[in-house]
Motif scaffolding. Structure first.
Motif, PDB file in Angstrom:
ATOM      1  N   ILE A  51       0.853  -1.185   0.000  1.00 31.51           N
ATOM      2  CA  ILE A  51       0.000   0.000   0.000  1.00 31.51           C
ATOM      3  C   ILE A  51       0.897   1.246   0.000  1.00 31.51           C
ATOM      4  O   ILE A  51       2.034   1.199   0.450  1.00 31.51           O
ATOM      5  N   THR A  90      -6.471   1.024   8.843  1.00 31.83           N
ATOM      6  CA  THR A  90      -6.885   0.191   7.727  1.00 31.83           C
ATOM      7  C   THR A  90      -7.704   1.034   6.748  1.00 31.83           C
ATOM      8  O   THR A  90      -8.522   1.858   7.156  1.00 31.83           O
ATOM      9  N   LYS A  91      -7.443   0.860   5.474  1.00 27.85           N
ATOM     10  CA  LYS A  91      -8.137   1.547   4.380  1.00 27.85           C
ATOM     11  C   LYS A  91      -7.854   3.051   4.313  1.00 27.85           C
ATOM     12  O   LYS A  91      -8.574   3.784   3.665  1.00 27.85           O
ATOM     13  N   LYS A  92      -6.809   3.519   4.990  1.00 28.29           N
ATOM     14  CA  LYS A  92      -6.408   4.924   4.905  1.00 28.29           C
ATOM     15  C   LYS A  92      -5.125   4.999   4.086  1.00 28.29           C
ATOM     16  O   LYS A  92      -4.335   4.064   4.066  1.00 28.29           O
ATOM     17  N   HIS A  93      -4.926   6.129   3.423  1.00 28.47           N
ATOM     18  CA  HIS A  93      -3.749   6.297   2.574  1.00 28.47           C
ATOM     19  C   HIS A  93      -2.875   7.461   3.033  1.00 28.47           C
ATOM     20  O   HIS A  93      -2.133   8.034   2.243  1.00 28.47           O
TER      21      HIS A  93
END
Length: 133
Positions: A51, A90-93
């Motif tokens: 990621i 989680t699911k963060k950029h």
């Protein structure tokens, strides 16, 4: 580079410079992760998932972390799960500390100007503010 990045539990494996962006390949120094269902430690890696995470700038250079978020398999329930990384949800950029920095800027300005100054969308800045709040 690991010391300069200053993220506890994170090791910088590699770096790459592209224009004004510094890309750092990082890994967690933990060898195990805990199953969210059973709480049991697992060292059995199921797969690797890369990621990209935006972090605080270094010397006026944008910093992107290329994170290897490993998926482990629980010895008990045999189900795969992703490791928890203490610096990004989680699911963060973007890293937590980057979101906090953006939020502090919004306190002294407004979402539109902060987005423009940081080359972000207003929606992303709003999302970071909600996350930090």
């Amino acid at each position: 580079m690991t010391n300069i990045l200053n993220l506890p539990g994170v090791i910088v494996e590699n770096k790459k410079q592209t224009g004004e962006t510094l890309i750092l390949a990082v890994i967690s120094e933990n060898k195990t992760a805990f199953c969210p269902r059973y709480g049991q430690a697992s060292h059995r890696i199921h797969q690797n998932q890369g990621i990209m995470v935006r972090d605080l700038p270094i010397s006026n250079q944008e910093v992107i972390l290329r994170v290897n978020r490993r998926r482990f398999k629980c010895e008990n329930c045999q189900k795969p799960f992703s490791e928890t990384l203490n610096f990004v949800e989680t699911k963060k950029h973007s890293s937590r500390r980057y979101a906090e920095s953006i939020t502090k800027q919004v306190i002294h300005s407004d979402i539109s100007n902060v987005a423009k100054n940081n080359k972000l969308t207003e929606d992303l800045v709003g999302s970071m503010v909600k996350y930090v709040a």
